[in-house]
Design a protein around this motif. Structure first.
Motif, PDB file in Angstrom:
ATOM      1  N   HIS A 121       0.833  -1.208   0.000  1.00  0.00           N
ATOM      2  CA  HIS A 121       0.000   0.000   0.000  1.00  0.00           C
ATOM      3  C   HIS A 121       0.867   1.258   0.000  1.00  0.00           C
ATOM      4  N   VAL A 122       1.932   1.240   0.788  1.00  0.00           N
ATOM      5  CA  VAL A 122       2.842   2.391   0.825  1.00  0.00           C
ATOM      6  C   VAL A 122       3.469   2.607  -0.550  1.00  0.00           C
ATOM      7  N   GLY A 123       3.947   1.509  -1.167  1.00  0.00           N
ATOM      8  CA  GLY A 123       4.558   1.630  -2.486  1.00  0.00           C
ATOM      9  C   GLY A 123       3.592   2.172  -3.522  1.00  0.00           C
ATOM     10  N   TRP A 124       2.341   1.723  -3.468  1.00  0.00           N
ATOM     11  CA  TRP A 124       1.342   2.216  -4.420  1.00  0.00           C
ATOM     12  C   TRP A 124       1.060   3.702  -4.207  1.00  0.00           C
ATOM     13  N   ASP A 125       0.899   4.095  -2.957  1.00  0.00           N
ATOM     14  CA  ASP A 125       0.621   5.508  -2.676  1.00  0.00           C
ATOM     15  C   ASP A 125       1.789   6.399  -3.103  1.00  0.00           C
ATOM     16  N   MET A 126       3.011   5.925  -2.899  1.00  0.00           N
ATOM     17  CA  MET A 126       4.174   6.703  -3.333  1.00  0.00           C
ATOM     18  C   MET A 126       4.181   6.852  -4.847  1.00  0.00           C
ATOM     19  N   LEU A 129       2.789   6.184   5.693  1.00  0.00           N
ATOM     20  CA  LEU A 129       2.324   5.196   6.664  1.00  0.00           C
ATOM     21  C   LEU A 129       0.961   5.626   7.202  1.00  0.00           C
ATOM     22  N   SER A 130       0.026   4.692   7.193  1.00  0.00           N
ATOM     23  CA  SER A 130      -1.340   5.013   7.613  1.00  0.00           C
ATOM     24  C   SER A 130      -1.618   4.471   9.014  1.00  0.00           C
ATOM     25  N   PRO A 131      -2.068   5.311   9.930  1.00  0.00           N
ATOM     26  CA  PRO A 131      -2.409   4.817  11.275  1.00  0.00           C
ATOM     27  C   PRO A 131      -3.670   3.966  11.298  1.00  0.00           C
ATOM     28  N   ALA A 166      -1.326  -1.475  11.944  1.00  0.00           N
ATOM     29  CA  ALA A 166      -0.713  -0.279  12.525  1.00  0.00           C
ATOM     30  C   ALA A 166      -0.345  -0.477  13.990  1.00  0.00           C
ATOM     31  N   ASP A 167      -1.036  -1.380  14.668  1.00  0.00           N
ATOM     32  CA  ASP A 167      -0.745  -1.629  16.081  1.00  0.00           C
ATOM     33  C   ASP A 167       0.442  -2.565  16.288  1.00  0.00           C
ATOM     34  N   GLY A 211       5.979  -0.062  10.078  1.00  0.00           N
ATOM     35  CA  GLY A 211       6.804   1.110   9.843  1.00  0.00           C
ATOM     36  C   GLY A 211       7.402   1.050   8.448  1.00  0.00           C
ATOM     37  N   VAL A 212       8.472   1.774   8.229  1.00  0.00           N
ATOM     38  CA  VAL A 212       9.155   1.772   6.933  1.00  0.00           C
ATOM     39  C   VAL A 212       9.847   0.432   6.752  1.00  0.00           C
TER      40      VAL A 212
END
Length: 471
Positions: free
Chosen positions: A298-303, A327-329, A334-335, A340-341
């Motif tokens: 998800h992070v890679g797609w958003d970037m 990063l999305s809380p 997320a817990d 993280g990265v």
């Protein structure tokens, strides 16, 4: 003492490299794949032995009187295009220092290595030397981990390092994929080796690679190796006999596995049991490892959505500067303390976030085009007497490419030397085949470089002496 032996051994190769730059390509391959200086514990660990070999090989290449000619073909051009685009992505990176560091340490040296190999492999002898260097270098690591797996009863999967430290195959998952890429090349050596001892050695290394994957406890490695072995089984002659041996061996190995490994294997299909509901916040049985991979994707797609053309730069998804804002809380993981990265854990997401949709398009075209080139070589080589070896090599490289494409879904190994060496092998086999077909001029190696093989020597000894011509 070990450090001294390694350094002196590498230094002893320098005069031979200066005489023939192709030897530099082989030594470069040996260091890039095996990383012998990482196997010591003293001063050689911090030495840049590969950089020394790179500089000497480039000097020898520039000074050599040997004719230098590009092999041609679309795949070779695509490789250069991919390297050029990743270089552009590094120039435009969000975290430019980190991106350029990875570009210099891994990408550009890998690219120069592959380009020199494609130019200097001008004969079957040289191509087979590259194949053997690749197989023996990875075969060393397979043997080492296989022995540790046997000694520990298969309980070494949680160890931090499997391959040499500081390399792309240090991680156990990456190491397992490297073993899957190695296995079809060993199968090729088993089929084409002329000496019985060499064939036995190839089979032993195949067994070592399988045991190394078992020891890694990598679920993706298990699935990928199963795909490879299934395909190789279709290439054997006594299929029922080999199938029986495989089943008996598999049952014996499974019975000897530790309980934690059996439990881990049982989770391979569990991810698909409940579909998307499995990743809801209230799902207590959520697999943390797989969930964290989804988070990285998800992070890679958003970037990529913020920079769709040239991406965010090499290894941007692992850069705190570039990736932290994405990063999305609210993510289900997320817990988790591990959220993280992180690495992309997917070669396609890795390339996509690194160099955008254009870079991913070139990467996919290179992968698919190499697979199709293997198919072309297989068909054409069987029509020409004496080129059957090229068909066998292309067939096994094709298996390696399938393993890479499948296993890379869960791994960050987009710039691995071992994968690009497979592409170099099929590009050079295609060039030699085009020369045999008369579609390309022959690129000759040095005249004293290709000695006759054992079969040719036996044929010459058995051949009757030539009768003198009569006037």
């Amino acid at each position: 003492m070990r450090d001294l032996v390694i350094v002196l051994g590498v230094m002893a190769m320098l005069p031979f490299i200066l005489k023939r730059p192709f030897i530099g390509v082989l030594v470069w391959t040996w260091i890039a794949i095996l990383n012998p200086h990482r196997e010591a514990f003293g001063f050689s660990v911090s030495l840049r032995l590969n950089l020394v070999i790179v500089l000497v090989t480039l000097i020898a290449f520039a000074a050599s009187p040997e004719r230098k000619q590009w092999p041609g073909g679309k795949i070779a051009a695509l490789f250069v295009g991919f390297i050029a685009w990743t270089t552009l992505a590094s120039l435009l990176a969000v975290d430019r220092p980190s991106s350029f560091q990875f570009w210099f340490d891994f990408v550009i040296k890998m690219a120069i290595h592959m380009i020199l190999a494609m130019i200097l492999i001008t004969s079957r002898h040289r191509l087979m030397a590259l194949v053997w260097t690749y197989a023996l270098s990875l075969g060393y690591h397979a043997t080492k981990i296989a022995l540790v797996t046997i000694y520990s009863g298969g309980s070494i999967g949680q160890l931090a390092g499997f391959g040499p430290s500081g390399t792309m195959i240090e991680d156990r998952n990456h190491f397992a994929l490297a073993m899957a890429l190695l296995t079809p090349i060993l199968f090729f050596i088993w089929r084409r080796a002329e000496h019985k001892l060499l064939r036995i050695g190839a089979l032993m290394l195949i067994a070592a690679a399988i045991l190394a994957v078992i020891g890694s406890q990598s679920r993706g490695g298990f699935v990928t190796m199963a795909l490879v072995l299934g395909y190789l089984w279709t290439k054997t002659r006594l299929k029922w006999l080999t199938a029986g041996l495989v089943v008996v061996g598999a049952l014996g190995i499974f019975a000897a596995l530790p309980p934690e490994l059996k439990e881990r294997l049982g989770t391979i299909t569990a991810q698909l049991d409940k579909g998307e509901d499995r990743y809801a916040n209230e799902a207590p049985e959520l697999d943390e490892s797989f969930c964290l991979r989804l988070a990285a994707w998800h992070v890679g797609w958003d970037m990529t959505m913020d920079s769709p053309v040239w991406g965010s730069g090499l290894r941007s998804i692992q850069s705190p500067i570039a990736a932290t804002p994405y990063l999305s809380p609210d993510h289900p993981c997320a817990d988790s303390p591990k959220y993280g990265v992180r690495a992309a854990h997917n070669i396609y997401v890795e390339v996509l976030s690194d160099s955008g949709f254009v870079g991913l398009g070139i990467f996919l075209t290179l992968l698919a085009g190499s697979w199709l080139l293997c198919l072309s070589v297989m068909v054409r080589a069987r029509r020409i007497p004496g080129m059957e070896w090229a068909a066998d090599l292309a067939s096994m490289v094709q298996v390696g490419l399938i393993a890479y494409a499948a296993g890379g879904v869960l791994l960050s190994l987009a710039y691995y030397d071992g994968y690009f060496l497979l592409i170099v092998m099929v590009v050079c086999a295609d060039r030699l085949l085009r020369e045999a077909e008369g579609r390309a001029p022959a690129r000759r190696a040095l005249p004293d470089e290709t000695p006759p093989g054992p079969r040719e020597m036996r044929r010459r000894r058995k051949a009757p002496a030539a009768r003198p011509l009569r006037a």
